[in-house]
Design a protein around this motif. Sequence first.
Motif, mmCIF file in Angstrom:
data_model
loop_
_atom_site.group_PDB
_atom_site.id
_atom_site.type_symbol
_atom_site.label_atom_id
_atom_site.label_comp_id
_atom_site.label_asym_id
_atom_site.label_seq_id
_atom_site.Cartn_x
_atom_site.Cartn_y
_atom_site.Cartn_z
ATOM 1 N N LEU A 61 0.830 -1.210 0.000
ATOM 2 C CA LEU A 61 0.000 0.000 0.000
ATOM 3 C C LEU A 61 0.865 1.261 0.000
ATOM 4 C CD1 LEU A 61 -2.697 -1.087 2.610
ATOM 5 C CD2 LEU A 61 -3.069 -0.736 0.145
ATOM 6 N N LYS A 62 1.952 1.224 0.752
ATOM 7 C CA LYS A 62 2.852 2.383 0.805
ATOM 8 C C LYS A 62 3.493 2.626 -0.553
ATOM 9 C CE LYS A 62 6.458 4.417 3.690
ATOM 10 N NZ LYS A 62 7.319 4.208 4.894
ATOM 11 N N ALA A 63 3.849 1.551 -1.237
ATOM 12 C CA ALA A 63 4.438 1.682 -2.570
ATOM 13 C C ALA A 63 3.418 2.228 -3.575
ATOM 14 C CB ALA A 63 4.969 0.332 -3.032
ATOM 15 N N LYS A 64 2.141 1.897 -3.376
ATOM 16 C CA LYS A 64 1.104 2.345 -4.299
ATOM 17 C C LYS A 64 0.668 3.787 -4.027
ATOM 18 C CE LYS A 64 -3.600 1.518 -5.949
ATOM 19 N NZ LYS A 64 -4.775 0.634 -5.976
ATOM 20 N N TYR A 65 0.438 4.108 -2.752
ATOM 21 C CA TYR A 65 -0.142 5.404 -2.410
ATOM 22 C C TYR A 65 0.867 6.439 -1.932
ATOM 23 C CZ TYR A 65 -4.786 3.301 -2.721
ATOM 24 O OH TYR A 65 -5.942 2.688 -3.174
ATOM 25 N N GLY A 66 1.998 6.000 -1.403
ATOM 26 C CA GLY A 66 2.951 6.943 -0.845
ATOM 27 C C GLY A 66 2.507 7.395 0.536
ATOM 28 N N PRO A 67 2.350 8.714 0.760
ATOM 29 C CA PRO A 67 1.932 9.215 2.073
ATOM 30 C C PRO A 67 0.602 8.621 2.522
ATOM 31 C CG PRO A 67 2.660 11.014 0.656
ATOM 32 C CD PRO A 67 2.564 9.805 -0.216
ATOM 33 N N GLU A 68 0.442 8.423 3.816
ATOM 34 C CA GLU A 68 -0.745 7.779 4.354
ATOM 35 C C GLU A 68 -2.020 8.574 4.098
ATOM 36 O OE1 GLU A 68 -2.027 5.367 8.390
ATOM 37 O OE2 GLU A 68 0.065 5.709 7.833
ATOM 38 N N ASP A 69 -1.894 9.911 3.966
ATOM 39 C CA ASP A 69 -3.097 10.707 3.731
ATOM 40 C C ASP A 69 -3.745 10.379 2.387
ATOM 41 O OD1 ASP A 69 -0.991 11.804 2.312
ATOM 42 O OD2 ASP A 69 -1.597 13.883 2.637
ATOM 43 N N LYS A 70 -2.938 9.960 1.418
ATOM 44 C CA LYS A 70 -3.498 9.557 0.127
ATOM 45 C C LYS A 70 -4.257 8.238 0.248
ATOM 46 C CE LYS A 70 -0.293 11.991 -2.908
ATOM 47 N NZ LYS A 70 0.648 11.875 -4.060
ATOM 48 N N LEU A 71 -3.739 7.351 1.086
ATOM 49 C CA LEU A 71 -4.441 6.101 1.339
ATOM 50 C C LEU A 71 -5.761 6.378 2.044
ATOM 51 C CD1 LEU A 71 -4.644 2.995 1.493
ATOM 52 C CD2 LEU A 71 -3.286 3.096 3.600
ATOM 53 N N LYS A 72 -5.744 7.275 3.024
ATOM 54 C CA LYS A 72 -6.958 7.628 3.757
ATOM 55 C C LYS A 72 -7.989 8.264 2.835
ATOM 56 C CE LYS A 72 -4.766 8.186 8.285
ATOM 57 N NZ LYS A 72 -4.410 9.130 9.377
ATOM 58 N N ALA A 73 -7.519 9.062 1.896
ATOM 59 C CA ALA A 73 -8.441 9.693 0.949
ATOM 60 C C ALA A 73 -9.131 8.661 0.067
ATOM 61 C CB ALA A 73 -7.681 10.700 0.081
ATOM 62 N N ALA A 74 -8.419 7.586 -0.260
ATOM 63 C CA ALA A 74 -8.978 6.538 -1.120
ATOM 64 C C ALA A 74 -9.887 5.592 -0.340
ATOM 65 C CB ALA A 74 -7.848 5.749 -1.770
ATOM 66 N N TRP A 75 -9.478 5.214 0.862
ATOM 67 C CA TRP A 75 -10.210 4.214 1.643
ATOM 68 C C TRP A 75 -11.278 4.811 2.550
ATOM 69 C CZ3 TRP A 75 -6.830 -0.353 3.783
ATOM 70 C CH2 TRP A 75 -6.267 -1.049 2.695
ATOM 71 N N GLU A 103 -4.991 1.102 12.646
ATOM 72 C CA GLU A 103 -4.267 0.666 11.447
ATOM 73 C C GLU A 103 -3.415 1.814 10.912
ATOM 74 O OE1 GLU A 103 -6.948 -2.758 9.272
ATOM 75 O OE2 GLU A 103 -7.446 -0.666 8.837
ATOM 76 N N SER A 104 -2.180 1.509 10.551
ATOM 77 C CA SER A 104 -1.308 2.537 9.972
ATOM 78 C C SER A 104 -0.196 1.875 9.164
ATOM 79 C CB SER A 104 -0.711 3.418 11.060
ATOM 80 O OG SER A 104 0.306 2.743 11.765
ATOM 81 N N LEU A 105 0.367 2.646 8.253
ATOM 82 C CA LEU A 105 1.466 2.136 7.439
ATOM 83 C C LEU A 105 2.710 1.921 8.293
ATOM 84 C CD1 LEU A 105 1.096 4.291 4.185
ATOM 85 C CD2 LEU A 105 0.436 1.903 4.518
ATOM 86 N N ASP A 106 2.920 2.800 9.261
ATOM 87 C CA ASP A 106 4.103 2.662 10.116
ATOM 88 C C ASP A 106 4.036 1.386 10.959
ATOM 89 O OD1 ASP A 106 5.205 4.997 9.184
ATOM 90 O OD2 ASP A 106 4.380 6.252 10.785
ATOM 91 N N LYS A 107 2.842 1.054 11.428
ATOM 92 C CA LYS A 107 2.680 -0.157 12.245
ATOM 93 C C LYS A 107 2.615 -1.419 11.376
ATOM 94 C CE LYS A 107 0.160 2.148 16.003
ATOM 95 N NZ LYS A 107 -1.144 2.215 16.730
ATOM 96 N N ARG A 108 2.441 -1.235 10.076
ATOM 97 C CA ARG A 108 2.373 -2.352 9.107
ATOM 98 C C ARG A 108 1.325 -3.375 9.552
ATOM 99 N NH1 ARG A 108 6.524 -5.584 8.595
ATOM 100 N NH2 ARG A 108 6.516 -5.787 6.316
ATOM 101 N N ASN A 109 0.128 -2.876 9.839
ATOM 102 C CA ASN A 109 -0.900 -3.765 10.410
ATOM 103 C C ASN A 109 -2.268 -3.625 9.737
ATOM 104 O OD1 ASN A 109 -1.524 -1.196 11.353
ATOM 105 N ND2 ASN A 109 -1.998 -1.867 13.432
ATOM 106 N N PHE A 110 -2.287 -3.412 8.425
ATOM 107 C CA PHE A 110 -3.573 -3.358 7.729
ATOM 108 C C PHE A 110 -4.113 -4.774 7.529
ATOM 109 C CE2 PHE A 110 -2.126 0.894 6.749
ATOM 110 C CZ PHE A 110 -3.305 1.620 6.844
#
Length: 208
Positions: A30-44, A52-59
């Motif tokens: 997900l990090k490779a696809k979206y980059g910053p977490e805010d972009k992931l949040k905007a999509a999901w 859940e967070s990219l830093d914790k690697r627990n999606f």
Amino acid sequence: DDIFWGTMKSVYPKCPTYAKALEGRFADWLKAKYGPEDKLKAAWGDSIKAGESLDKRNFAIQPDPWFSGSTGLAQQSAGGRARMLDNAAFLHVTQNKYYEKLTKAIRDAGYKGPIIGSPWQATGGVPHYYNLKSDAMVGLVDRHNYFNGVENSMMARPGSGYLGTGLQQVIDRPFSVSEWIHVWPALYSAEGPAIMAVYGMGLQGWDA
């Protein structure tokens, strides 16, 4: 069993160490696809769970392919659909890496015959086509088909039973059906061999 087979939903929770490792790989993907977490949040959107967070690697992974299938996607919010589509895409990539690794090992051992990814199909829609693509990348496309029409004929509904199996042929790959049966008791089981021979091997050109 392929990664989109229905048994995943019961097997996955029984393997917590594997599940945690796969969740970490999902977060990296997900990090490779979206980059910053805010972009992931905007999509999901609201489909992201608390903690859940990219830093914790627990999606969390959704192991049940129904949720990314045609019916499941239609019942979710825009964010939920985005999450399930990413979930399916990640599982597809994961399955392909496994198939590539094993295929190379088999070929490196000197084997030159046909290789099958998995004979099992998947839930209709996105999982179905991802799974079919995975199998085609390996080589021969093979399927199993068990018709459960106890008091019905396949001829009563277009595309049912073996008549729908041929829709999984891929244009540049051999196609076979290695297991097929009218599940007993079946009033019209005599139609099975005729449909396999005339419709499958004859009209559709199945290879085995």
